[in-house]
Design a protein around this motif. Sequence first.
Motif, PDB file in Angstrom:
ATOM      1  N   THR A  22       0.816  -1.201   0.000  1.00 33.98           N
ATOM      2  CA  THR A  22       0.000   0.000   0.000  1.00 33.98           C
ATOM      3  C   THR A  22       0.853   1.256   0.000  1.00 33.98           C
ATOM      4  O   THR A  22       0.323   2.348  -0.013  1.00 33.98           O
ATOM      5  CB  THR A  22      -0.901   0.020   1.255  1.00 33.98           C
ATOM      6  OG1 THR A  22      -0.077  -0.056   2.413  1.00 33.98           O
ATOM      7  CG2 THR A  22      -1.855  -1.143   1.226  1.00 33.98           C
ATOM      8  N   THR A  23       2.172   1.115   0.031  1.00 36.97           N
ATOM      9  CA  THR A  23       3.025   2.283   0.091  1.00 36.97           C
ATOM     10  C   THR A  23       3.967   2.313  -1.092  1.00 36.97           C
ATOM     11  O   THR A  23       4.415   1.290  -1.594  1.00 36.97           O
ATOM     12  CB  THR A  23       3.862   2.289   1.380  1.00 36.97           C
ATOM     13  OG1 THR A  23       4.658   1.101   1.419  1.00 36.97           O
ATOM     14  CG2 THR A  23       2.976   2.343   2.605  1.00 36.97           C
ATOM     15  N   ALA A  24       4.285   3.509  -1.517  1.00 32.41           N
ATOM     16  CA  ALA A  24       5.294   3.762  -2.544  1.00 32.41           C
ATOM     17  C   ALA A  24       5.015   3.046  -3.853  1.00 32.41           C
ATOM     18  O   ALA A  24       5.910   2.790  -4.628  1.00 32.41           O
ATOM     19  CB  ALA A  24       6.684   3.369  -2.036  1.00 32.41           C
ATOM     20  N   ILE A  91      -1.927  -6.460   3.257  1.00 32.06           N
ATOM     21  CA  ILE A  91      -2.417  -5.232   2.647  1.00 32.06           C
ATOM     22  C   ILE A  91      -3.130  -4.365   3.682  1.00 32.06           C
ATOM     23  O   ILE A  91      -2.913  -3.159   3.756  1.00 32.06           O
ATOM     24  CB  ILE A  91      -3.367  -5.563   1.479  1.00 32.06           C
ATOM     25  CG1 ILE A  91      -2.605  -6.283   0.370  1.00 32.06           C
ATOM     26  CG2 ILE A  91      -4.008  -4.299   0.929  1.00 32.06           C
ATOM     27  CD1 ILE A  91      -3.481  -6.801  -0.755  1.00 32.06           C
ATOM     28  N   ALA A  92      -3.974  -4.973   4.509  1.00 29.95           N
ATOM     29  CA  ALA A  92      -4.783  -4.213   5.472  1.00 29.95           C
ATOM     30  C   ALA A  92      -3.930  -3.505   6.513  1.00 29.95           C
ATOM     31  O   ALA A  92      -4.229  -2.376   6.907  1.00 29.95           O
ATOM     32  CB  ALA A  92      -5.789  -5.141   6.148  1.00 29.95           C
ATOM     33  N   TYR A  93      -2.853  -4.166   6.973  1.00 22.82           N
ATOM     34  CA  TYR A  93      -2.044  -3.607   8.057  1.00 22.82           C
ATOM     35  C   TYR A  93      -0.617  -3.262   7.628  1.00 22.82           C
ATOM     36  O   TYR A  93       0.221  -2.962   8.480  1.00 22.82           O
ATOM     37  CB  TYR A  93      -2.010  -4.590   9.229  1.00 22.82           C
ATOM     38  CG  TYR A  93      -3.375  -4.839   9.833  1.00 22.82           C
ATOM     39  CD1 TYR A  93      -4.059  -3.829  10.504  1.00 22.82           C
ATOM     40  CD2 TYR A  93      -3.997  -6.082   9.716  1.00 22.82           C
ATOM     41  CE1 TYR A  93      -5.308  -4.047  11.057  1.00 22.82           C
ATOM     42  CE2 TYR A  93      -5.257  -6.313  10.260  1.00 22.82           C
ATOM     43  CZ  TYR A  93      -5.907  -5.291  10.930  1.00 22.82           C
ATOM     44  OH  TYR A  93      -7.146  -5.513  11.468  1.00 22.82           O
ATOM     45  N   LEU A 186      -8.864   1.582   3.134  1.00 20.81           N
ATOM     46  CA  LEU A 186      -7.757   1.487   2.199  1.00 20.81           C
ATOM     47  C   LEU A 186      -8.071   2.227   0.901  1.00 20.81           C
ATOM     48  O   LEU A 186      -9.203   2.620   0.640  1.00 20.81           O
ATOM     49  CB  LEU A 186      -7.466   0.011   1.873  1.00 20.81           C
ATOM     50  CG  LEU A 186      -6.954  -0.864   3.019  1.00 20.81           C
ATOM     51  CD1 LEU A 186      -6.832  -2.307   2.539  1.00 20.81           C
ATOM     52  CD2 LEU A 186      -5.611  -0.369   3.529  1.00 20.81           C
ATOM     53  N   HIS A 187      -7.034   2.393   0.077  1.00 20.25           N
ATOM     54  CA  HIS A 187      -7.203   2.980  -1.247  1.00 20.25           C
ATOM     55  C   HIS A 187      -8.100   2.071  -2.092  1.00 20.25           C
ATOM     56  O   HIS A 187      -8.138   0.854  -1.897  1.00 20.25           O
ATOM     57  CB  HIS A 187      -5.828   3.131  -1.915  1.00 20.25           C
ATOM     58  CG  HIS A 187      -5.848   3.926  -3.183  1.00 20.25           C
ATOM     59  ND1 HIS A 187      -6.276   3.406  -4.389  1.00 20.25           N
ATOM     60  CD2 HIS A 187      -5.484   5.205  -3.439  1.00 20.25           C
ATOM     61  CE1 HIS A 187      -6.183   4.335  -5.332  1.00 20.25           C
ATOM     62  NE2 HIS A 187      -5.696   5.435  -4.794  1.00 20.25           N
ATOM     63  N   ASP A 188      -8.803   2.666  -3.042  1.00 19.09           N
ATOM     64  CA  ASP A 188      -9.713   1.903  -3.905  1.00 19.09           C
ATOM     65  C   ASP A 188      -9.033   0.687  -4.509  1.00 19.09           C
ATOM     66  O   ASP A 188      -9.587  -0.418  -4.531  1.00 19.09           O
ATOM     67  CB  ASP A 188     -10.246   2.786  -5.040  1.00 19.09           C
ATOM     68  CG  ASP A 188     -11.232   3.826  -4.564  1.00 19.09           C
ATOM     69  OD1 ASP A 188     -11.737   3.680  -3.433  1.00 19.09           O
ATOM     70  OD2 ASP A 188     -11.500   4.780  -5.312  1.00 19.09           O
ATOM     71  N   ARG A 189      -7.815   0.875  -5.043  1.00 13.64           N
ATOM     72  CA  ARG A 189      -7.155  -0.212  -5.764  1.00 13.64           C
ATOM     73  C   ARG A 189      -6.892  -1.405  -4.855  1.00 13.64           C
ATOM     74  O   ARG A 189      -6.924  -2.552  -5.291  1.00 13.64           O
ATOM     75  CB  ARG A 189      -5.850   0.262  -6.399  1.00 13.64           C
ATOM     76  CG  ARG A 189      -4.772   0.712  -5.410  1.00 13.64           C
ATOM     77  CD  ARG A 189      -3.477   1.050  -6.155  1.00 13.64           C
ATOM     78  NE  ARG A 189      -2.447   1.527  -5.240  1.00 13.64           N
ATOM     79  CZ  ARG A 189      -2.228   2.788  -4.966  1.00 13.64           C
ATOM     80  NH1 ARG A 189      -3.003   3.707  -5.527  1.00 13.64           N
ATOM     81  NH2 ARG A 189      -1.277   3.155  -4.132  1.00 13.64           N
ATOM     82  N   ASP A 190      -6.628  -1.148  -3.553  1.00 13.43           N
ATOM     83  CA  ASP A 190      -6.375  -2.238  -2.619  1.00 13.43           C
ATOM     84  C   ASP A 190      -7.669  -2.969  -2.259  1.00 13.43           C
ATOM     85  O   ASP A 190      -7.681  -4.189  -2.111  1.00 13.43           O
ATOM     86  CB  ASP A 190      -5.692  -1.702  -1.359  1.00 13.43           C
ATOM     87  CG  ASP A 190      -4.288  -1.196  -1.639  1.00 13.43           C
ATOM     88  OD1 ASP A 190      -3.524  -1.919  -2.299  1.00 13.43           O
ATOM     89  OD2 ASP A 190      -3.962  -0.074  -1.221  1.00 13.43           O
TER      90      ASP A 190
END
Length: 376
Positions: A22-24, A91-93, A186-190
């Motif tokens: 979820t980052t970078a 992904i969640a955490y 979370l972001h939509d894509r995730d």
Amino acid sequence: MDSGSYSGSLTIRLTSRLRRRTTAAPLPVIYGVTFHNQLSSNHMDIRRENALKVLAERFSTFSNVVTIQNKAGFNDINKSAERLFINVLNIAYNLHLRDMNAIQDNYPAIDLGDYDSRTCIQVTSESTIQKFRNTVSKFKEKQLDRDFDKLIFLIISNKDLCSLTDRDITTSVINLNDLYKAISVLHDRDIFFIESYLAENLVSRVEKSDSILPSGLMASYSAPTPNALISFLGFEDEPEYREKLLNDLKSLAQILLNLTRHQREYLFYVVGQGQFARNLYGNLDENNIVMPTSQVGQVFGDYGYQIFQVLKAQDLLFVNDEYDPHGDDRYIGVLEPYFRGELDDTNLFCALKSFCKGDNNKLRRIILDCDFSDLK
């Protein structure tokens, strides 16, 4: 994995998919346009809401089945459930969890571990103080505190949560409701990725085949001779072309069967809503369908990029960055659905679109349901 229940109504089917972060991670760029800049906010809000509703139903069904089967005495929970939740929890955490049993058979006390964040998780259907105390005792006995500072219990049943504290290690107890809450921000894509991942890997066993093969590989193409399509293409007196057409339809049917529902929906949209291209003289080319890439981006967003990559790899979709719709050198990017087999000069998607004459119900049955009966 500790004793639980998961053997009758649901099954977990794990595919080899890369863990997403979820980052970078920059948004994918396709056709020279960033999908994120093409999204309609209202459409994405609806997609996000629908995806979250589906996730809520999946988690609810999963925990209900675990609880009911546990009460019925089925206590051999599927070990693959641990691996299933690795991707979702990561992904969640924002973790880098690993399957500890892959490092050592029957790894004590914990199921998943992230050495970087010093966090470990036990996935269990039990939620009792005694259960937690036994785990913490085993954790200390095996000196796992050398590698981990935080111990999390993920309860996958509907049992009430018990609180747990320990003076030596940080502990917490969460359930699928807590996991859902973490996913919901979370972001939509995730969110779309997790929903798609669980759709592929967590399925009902009721009225399902016990085969380990994908459903498409178990199906076979069979349909009456497509006399109406043969007549439409003018092949009545061309036995060689008829034979090639039958072979191409069989090949297309098998390819469609091996696609996921979402991939077929994407393909149906491009073929059905796309327009026949225009040549240099402004005339329609009924052997070539085009759809602006910006339109696809608005409808399918980031998730559509993943689907496009699959269809492109199978030579079902192509990108043309130099389509000139008006013949005035104002080029746009378009997608072109394409299937050519033994009939070298015939794009079968175009032939089917022309045959259906704007009847998208027919086209839907062919592409989505792999039902070619309308061609007879």
